[in-house]
Design a protein around this motif. Structure first.
Motif, PDB file in Angstrom:
ATOM      1  N   ARG A 123       0.830  -1.201   0.000  1.00 18.30           N
ATOM      2  CA  ARG A 123       0.000   0.000   0.000  1.00 18.30           C
ATOM      3  C   ARG A 123       0.873   1.263   0.000  1.00 18.30           C
ATOM      4  N   LEU A 124       1.947   1.244   0.763  1.00 17.84           N
ATOM      5  CA  LEU A 124       2.832   2.407   0.790  1.00 17.84           C
ATOM      6  C   LEU A 124       3.498   2.623  -0.566  1.00 17.84           C
ATOM      7  N   VAL A 125       3.902   1.547  -1.222  1.00 16.85           N
ATOM      8  CA  VAL A 125       4.518   1.677  -2.543  1.00 16.85           C
ATOM      9  C   VAL A 125       3.505   2.200  -3.556  1.00 16.85           C
ATOM     10  N   MET A 126       2.271   1.723  -3.486  1.00 15.21           N
ATOM     11  CA  MET A 126       1.231   2.231  -4.395  1.00 15.21           C
ATOM     12  C   MET A 126       0.955   3.701  -4.137  1.00 15.21           C
ATOM     13  N   CYS A 127       0.940   4.095  -2.874  1.00 13.23           N
ATOM     14  CA  CYS A 127       0.766   5.505  -2.541  1.00 13.23           C
ATOM     15  C   CYS A 127       1.919   6.333  -3.102  1.00 13.23           C
ATOM     16  N   ALA A 128       3.160   5.832  -2.953  1.00 14.20           N
ATOM     17  CA  ALA A 128       4.314   6.549  -3.483  1.00 14.20           C
ATOM     18  C   ALA A 128       4.254   6.645  -5.001  1.00 14.20           C
ATOM     19  N   GLN A 129       3.735   5.607  -5.652  1.00 10.04           N
ATOM     20  CA  GLN A 129       3.598   5.659  -7.106  1.00 10.04           C
ATOM     21  C   GLN A 129       2.657   6.779  -7.517  1.00 10.04           C
ATOM     22  N   LEU A 130       1.538   6.902  -6.834  1.00  8.96           N
ATOM     23  CA  LEU A 130       0.570   7.952  -7.156  1.00  8.96           C
ATOM     24  C   LEU A 130       1.147   9.334  -6.886  1.00  8.96           C
ATOM     25  N   THR A 131       1.725   9.521  -5.699  1.00  8.72           N
ATOM     26  CA  THR A 131       2.233  10.849  -5.349  1.00  8.72           C
ATOM     27  C   THR A 131       3.457  11.230  -6.181  1.00  8.72           C
ATOM     28  N   ALA A 132       4.280  10.250  -6.570  1.00  5.17           N
ATOM     29  CA  ALA A 132       5.416  10.564  -7.435  1.00  5.17           C
ATOM     30  C   ALA A 132       4.942  11.021  -8.809  1.00  5.17           C
ATOM     31  N   THR A 133       3.845  10.433  -9.302  1.00  6.80           N
ATOM     32  CA  THR A 133       3.272  10.890 -10.564  1.00  6.80           C
ATOM     33  C   THR A 133       2.779  12.326 -10.441  1.00  6.80           C
ATOM     34  N   VAL A 134       2.100  12.630  -9.334  1.00 12.56           N
ATOM     35  CA  VAL A 134       1.658  14.005  -9.095  1.00 12.56           C
ATOM     36  C   VAL A 134       2.860  14.942  -8.979  1.00 12.56           C
ATOM     37  N   TRP A 135       3.913  14.453  -8.335  1.00  9.01           N
ATOM     38  CA  TRP A 135       5.154  15.224  -8.201  1.00  9.01           C
ATOM     39  C   TRP A 135       5.709  15.582  -9.577  1.00  9.01           C
ATOM     40  N   ALA A 136       5.764  14.606 -10.478  1.00  8.32           N
ATOM     41  CA  ALA A 136       6.306  14.849 -11.813  1.00  8.32           C
ATOM     42  C   ALA A 136       5.439  15.830 -12.599  1.00  8.32           C
ATOM     43  N   VAL A 137       4.126  15.630 -12.570  1.00  9.50           N
ATOM     44  CA  VAL A 137       3.218  16.530 -13.300  1.00  9.50           C
ATOM     45  C   VAL A 137       3.271  17.941 -12.703  1.00  9.50           C
ATOM     46  N   GLY A 138       3.289  18.027 -11.378  1.00 12.46           N
ATOM     47  CA  GLY A 138       3.395  19.326 -10.736  1.00 12.46           C
ATOM     48  C   GLY A 138       4.689  20.034 -11.079  1.00 12.46           C
ATOM     49  N   GLY A 139       5.804  19.264 -11.194  1.00 15.87           N
ATOM     50  CA  GLY A 139       7.066  19.877 -11.571  1.00 15.87           C
ATOM     51  C   GLY A 139       7.040  20.455 -12.969  1.00 15.87           C
ATOM     52  N   LEU A 140       6.426  19.730 -13.905  1.00 19.36           N
ATOM     53  CA  LEU A 140       6.306  20.254 -15.265  1.00 19.36           C
ATOM     54  C   LEU A 140       5.406  21.487 -15.307  1.00 19.36           C
ATOM     55  N   THR A 141       4.322  21.470 -14.550  1.00 14.02           N
ATOM     56  CA  THR A 141       3.427  22.636 -14.509  1.00 14.02           C
ATOM     57  C   THR A 141       4.144  23.847 -13.922  1.00 14.02           C
ATOM     58  N   LEU A 142       4.987  23.598 -12.936  1.00 16.59           N
ATOM     59  CA  LEU A 142       5.718  24.704 -12.312  1.00 16.59           C
ATOM     60  C   LEU A 142       6.647  25.391 -13.301  1.00 16.59           C
ATOM     61  N   ILE A 143       7.218  24.636 -14.233  1.00 18.91           N
ATOM     62  CA  ILE A 143       8.121  25.252 -15.209  1.00 18.91           C
ATOM     63  C   ILE A 143       7.389  26.340 -15.982  1.00 18.91           C
ATOM     64  N   ALA A 144       6.173  26.027 -16.423  1.00 15.53           N
ATOM     65  CA  ALA A 144       5.393  27.024 -17.165  1.00 15.53           C
ATOM     66  C   ALA A 144       5.040  28.219 -16.288  1.00 15.53           C
ATOM     67  N   LEU A 145       4.642  27.974 -15.048  1.00 16.55           N
ATOM     68  CA  LEU A 145       4.254  29.073 -14.165  1.00 16.55           C
ATOM     69  C   LEU A 145       5.459  29.920 -13.756  1.00 16.55           C
TER      70      LEU A 145
END
Length: 686
Positions: free
Chosen positions: A95-117
């Protein structure tokens, strides 16, 4: 108890990003970070960027913290499920690994969005305007700030991919290290990274991010898996509490030193930036008090029916931690206070080095020139204190530890601290000769002393073994020592090859110039040469378990060949008329000292000379080890002969008698002697 935790966890996890974003927006608004500049002629990015940037920062930061905390908790605190193998994930770890998979994906998408902002905020271009996408892509690939964002998003995506592929706890540990490494780009762009002392601020920001990520992310992860832990909940909470205590120290020290670097005077503490810093310190103090109560009262009372108090404490810690993290986002959007006196224009050296050009190097400054490296000084201090703690634990239980090993270990780390914080660290980016002193000390001298301290043997004797299947420091050390990767890179030929090839590749490519210009490259260079030097020294003169070591004659050839090539490399550099990293050294415009080519010749000569005394130390250690090994082999042989009644000696005497009595044409077969390796295995088996 677990049911109570589960009921408390869902609302807390849903409210977490909202609470953190609310604190960030309120604090940013109070400091004026959400208001337009109102300066005529300057472009405005628009309200979408002003409000969206702190919100996306909150999402990215919270996702990164949760990823790191979940993976660290799974790798170090959570035991396997009952009836499963130790390396298996089980329901809680999975469960912890699945949670990390989800949040790491959000981390990556958020990082790309931050570049534009971030591009929109820096350029004043509204999001979605004409040509905005192409301009943002250009910013991401061509500007340093954009490349940091890309690297952070790429590493986060790699963490998410690793979570998908992980099937054993060993893989989870590797991904946890990768997730911690992915915090480095965030440190490079953090609120502490924009000062004149850029490198020191980045290092402190990294420690701050690691501490708050393991602390806050681990607490969120603990809430997530509380229901699945069952009887092992109390032990898991106790281990997390120990981690949180270390994170408290890390966050406090890095925050206080970072504030000291950022605030130009005591009166600056009343500025908006100083007030936010003070609020963060108050939050840390509250968390320290809660942690003390938690460890001394709540954990001890974790029995059926006592979950209400733990639930309230977890909720309180989450609120304060999220508030502190939100204040950190607000700090990134708040300008630090300006000094009272008007700042002087930066010189070329200050712009490149991040600090003023040091004074001319003389004999006294070899010992008196110091500049604290906020990354490698804590590393050296931790190495010294950890070793002394382990030796003290052995002696408290009545065991002994050789004093010479302790002295060797301390000497290695003291040399490392001097090479990174003393004169070589101060002048290493100004003079090639001092860079060579730093390089040779870290790559040859320091590893030899550290290897002779046999730290792995000491750790295996001092660290406690866990009996519930979870992996603590000792279990991870054993797992690492048995890993295929370590056996490959630690093979004597591979280690010697890395030691030699990396030196040539570093100086005869652009890597040397990049290490002078980039703090990241400098850190990677230092750690790389320390690791390759350690692996080579361990394969030749080490005595710790794990690595394969060749016979002693082969070790002598390895030392001669490796350092012979090093001497040849130094001579070729002395004969060269091309200045390495000439653009960098010329841009510093150093008004004192030798010319660039003369200083490079001196540096090559120093590199040649400094390769000699590690050879002497390794030769002495090799001879002592060889003599001791032969002595052990003789004693082992004598014990075996005593048990067997001198069987081999009797057989050999009988063979000699047969030779005396036999005809020359009928020579008897010699007796079969048991190989030494076989006798050693039988001795160990008995």
């Amino acid at each position: 108890m677990s049911a109570l935790m589960q009921r408390a966890g869902a609302p807390a996890l849903l409210v977490a990003p909202v609470l953190m974003a609310l604190v960030a927006l309120v604090a940013t608004g109070l400091t004026g970070g959400l208001s337009p500049l109102g300066i005529e002629g300057l472009p405005e990015p628009g309200s979408l960027t002003r409000v969206g940037l702190p919100i996306v920062l909150v999402v990215r930061d919270l996702a990164a913290m949760t990823t790191v905390g979940a993976l660290v908790l799974a790798a170090t605190c959570v035991p396997p499920a009952v009836g499963t193998k130790e390396h298996a994930l089980g329901p809680a770890r999975r469960r912890l690994v699945m949670c990390a998979q989800l949040t790491a994906t959000v981390w990556a998408v958020g990082g790309l969005t931050l570049i534009a902002l971030v591009y929109s905020d820096a350029s004043g271009s509204a999001v979605g305007g004409p040509g905005f996408v192409s301009q943002a892509v250009f910013f991401a690939f061509e500007f340093e700030l954009g490349r940091y964002g890309l690297w952070g998003a790429a590493l986060a995506a790699a963490v998410a991919t690793g979570c998908v592929l992980a099937t054993r706890v060993g893989g989870v540990g590797f991904i946890a290290l990768l997730a911690i490494a992915a915090l480095w780009p965030m440190a490079l762009t953090g609120h502490a990274a924009g000062s004149l002392n850029h490198d020191e601020a980045v290092n402190l920001q990294l420690f701050h991010l690691i501490g708050i990520s393991v602390w806050l992310g681990g607490l969120i992860a603990l809430v997530l898996v509380g229901r699945l832990l069952g009887e092992s909940l109390a032990a898991t909470v106790r281990r997390y509490s120990t981690l949180a205590g270390g994170c408290l120290v890390m966050v406090t020290v890095s925050g206080v030193v970072g504030a000291w670097l950022r605030l130009p005077s005591a009166s600056a503490a009343l500025s908006p930036y100083g007030v936010i810093l003070a609020l963060k310190l108050v939050a840390v103090a509250m968390l320290a008090a809660a942690g003390w109560w938690h460890r001394n009262r709540t954990i001890a009372a974790m029995e059926p029916g006592s979950g209400h108090a733990f639930r309230r404490l977890v909720a309180a810690e989450l609120v304060v931690l999220l508030g502190a993290a939100g204040l950190g986002v607000a700090l990134s959007r708040t300008a630090p206070p300006a000094p009272q006196q008007a700042p002087q224009p930066l010189t070329a050296a200050e712009a490149l080095l991040g600090s003023p050009l040091p004074a001319p190097l003389d004999a006294s400054r070899w010992l008196t020139a110091w500049n604290v490296d906020t990354l490698f000084l804590p590393l050296g201090v931790a190495g010294i204190l950890g070793y002394l703690w382990a030796v003290g634990r052995l002696r408290r239980r009545g065991d002994t530890w050789p004093l010479l090993r302790t002295v060797s270990w301390l000497m290695g780390w003291l040399l490392f601290v001097w090479a990174t914080n003393g004169a070589p660290g101060v002048y290493g980016r100004v003079l090639f000769s001092m860079h060579m002193v730093q390089h040779m000390t870290i790559a040859t001298a320091v590893p030899v002393f550290l290897v002779l301290g046999t730290p792995i043997t000491l750790a295996l004797r001092a660290l406690r073994r866990r009996d519930d299947g979870s992996r603590g420091p000792r279990e991870w050390l054993v797992s690492m020592s048995r890993s295929l990767l370590l056996h490959v890179i630690g093979h004597p030929l591979v280690a010697a090859g890395m030691f030699v090839v990396s030196m040539v590749a570093f100086y005869y490519t652009s890597a040397f110039a990049i290490s002078l210009e980039s703090h990241t490259a400098h850190v990677v260079m230092t750690l790389h040469f320390l690791l390759t030097g350690y692996l080579f020294a361990e394969s030749v003169v080490g005595s710790d378990p794990a690595l394969h070591r060749p016979p002693y004659p082969m070790r002598v050839l390895l030392i001669i060949g490796t350092f012979g090539f090093h001497a040849l490399f130094a001579v070729s550099m002395m004969a060269s008329s091309t200045v390495l990293a000439a653009d960098w050294f010329a841009a510093l415009d150093r008004p004192w000292g030798r010319s660039l080519l003369a200083d490079q010749y001196l540096g090559a000569s120093i590199g040649w000379v400094m390769g000699e005394y590690p050879i002497l130390i390794m030769a002495v250690a090799l001879i002592v080890g060889w003599v001791r090994a032969d002595g052990r082999e003789r004693r082992r042989y004598d014990r075996r002969e005593d048990r067997d009644g001198d069987r081999e000696l009797t057989a050999y005497n009988a063979y000699l008698s047969q030779l005396r009595d036999a005809e020359l044409t009928h020579r008897p077969a010699p007796p079969t002697m048991e190989p030494r390796s076989t006798s050693r295995e039988k001795e160990q088996h008995r």
